[in-house]
Design a protein around this motif. Sequence first.
Motif, short mmCIF file in Angstrom:
data_model
loop_
_atom_site.label_atom_id
_atom_site.label_comp_id
_atom_site.label_asym_id
_atom_site.label_seq_id
_atom_site.Cartn_x
_atom_site.Cartn_y
_atom_site.Cartn_z
N GLY A 88 -9.68 -3.95 27.19
CA GLY A 88 -10.38 -2.59 27.95
C GLY A 88 -9.51 -1.59 28.05
O GLY A 88 -8.30 -1.42 27.78
N ALA A 89 -10.16 -0.41 28.63
CA ALA A 89 -9.23 0.71 29.08
C ALA A 89 -8.16 0.52 29.94
O ALA A 89 -8.59 -0.22 30.75
N LYS A 90 -7.14 1.20 29.85
CA LYS A 90 -6.11 1.29 30.90
C LYS A 90 -5.66 2.78 31.14
O LYS A 90 -5.87 3.60 30.42
N GLN A 91 -5.16 2.75 32.25
CA GLN A 91 -4.70 4.25 32.74
C GLN A 91 -3.46 4.20 33.53
O GLN A 91 -3.41 3.11 34.40
N ILE A 92 -2.56 5.12 33.30
CA ILE A 92 -1.24 5.29 34.28
C ILE A 92 -1.51 6.69 34.71
O ILE A 92 -1.58 7.58 34.04
N SER A 93 -1.41 6.96 36.09
CA SER A 93 -1.73 8.09 36.67
C SER A 93 -0.19 8.29 37.39
O SER A 93 0.11 7.68 38.06
N MET A 94 0.36 9.81 37.14
CA MET A 94 1.42 9.85 37.72
C MET A 94 1.44 11.17 38.62
O MET A 94 0.64 12.13 38.25
N VAL A 95 2.30 11.28 39.84
CA VAL A 95 2.42 12.40 40.47
C VAL A 95 3.85 12.67 40.54
O VAL A 95 4.60 11.95 41.10
N ARG A 149 -4.23 7.73 29.33
CA ARG A 149 -5.21 7.00 29.04
C ARG A 149 -5.09 5.91 27.71
O ARG A 149 -4.96 6.51 26.86
N TRP A 150 -5.05 4.70 27.73
CA TRP A 150 -4.90 3.83 26.50
C TRP A 150 -6.52 3.31 26.42
O TRP A 150 -6.86 2.37 27.27
N LEU A 151 -7.33 3.93 25.41
CA LEU A 151 -8.58 3.34 25.28
C LEU A 151 -8.79 2.25 24.28
O LEU A 151 -7.87 1.72 23.77
N ALA A 152 -9.99 1.59 24.42
CA ALA A 152 -10.04 0.01 23.99
C ALA A 152 -10.01 0.24 22.25
O ALA A 152 -9.47 -0.53 21.69
N ASP A 153 -10.19 1.42 21.90
CA ASP A 153 -10.15 1.77 20.28
C ASP A 153 -8.58 1.96 20.07
O ASP A 153 -8.23 2.25 18.66
#
Length: 197
Positions: A88-95, A149-153
């Motif tokens: 699945g898709a994954k995300q890292i959000s940084m501030v 974002r690391w998408l499924a593909d």
Amino acid sequence: MQSHRVSILKAIVFCFCLISVSHAAESDSDFSKNINFVHDKEDLALILTGSTIRKKYFLDIYSMAHYVEKKPTALDDNIYKNIMQSAGAKQISMVFMRDLSSDQIQKSLIEGIQLNTTENEYIEIKPQVTEFIASIYNDVQQNDKFIIRWLADGTLVSLFKGKTVSTIKNELFAKTVWSIWFGDKSIVDRDALISQL
């Protein structure tokens, strides 16, 4: 005199602990529990796995949160590998918590990538590393936001201040970038990044 010094030392340690706890709480509250975005005309919904603060030499560099589309199936010692292998898709959000030059960010990312690859792996993904680093040409200011974002593909999409700055399709490169925070040589408290699971 000795007891006075001990009292002062205890007070300093106590204040430091309060500051640390305060930062941890701020890190958790900075980020939403759920995020949604559209990719390829598909609505994706991701859930928060945890958040932490990247520190270096006692300085707070950025707060970060991690999200997954699919919750890991095994919450054991292999959870970090499980997350990196998830389809699945994954995300890292940084501030960012301080002003940094683009050179500082580039250097830090290259060090993190090299730390989590063999020499041959690094040579294999070097074109992608060069492309990724080239997209980071602006200095950052406190409170600027950076998303990966690391998408499924296998595509890695980077956004700075809400605008896409790079799109790179390479599974090994994406996995290597994620290992900066989820690998055995993580640069943050990776346990905090799964604390909401």
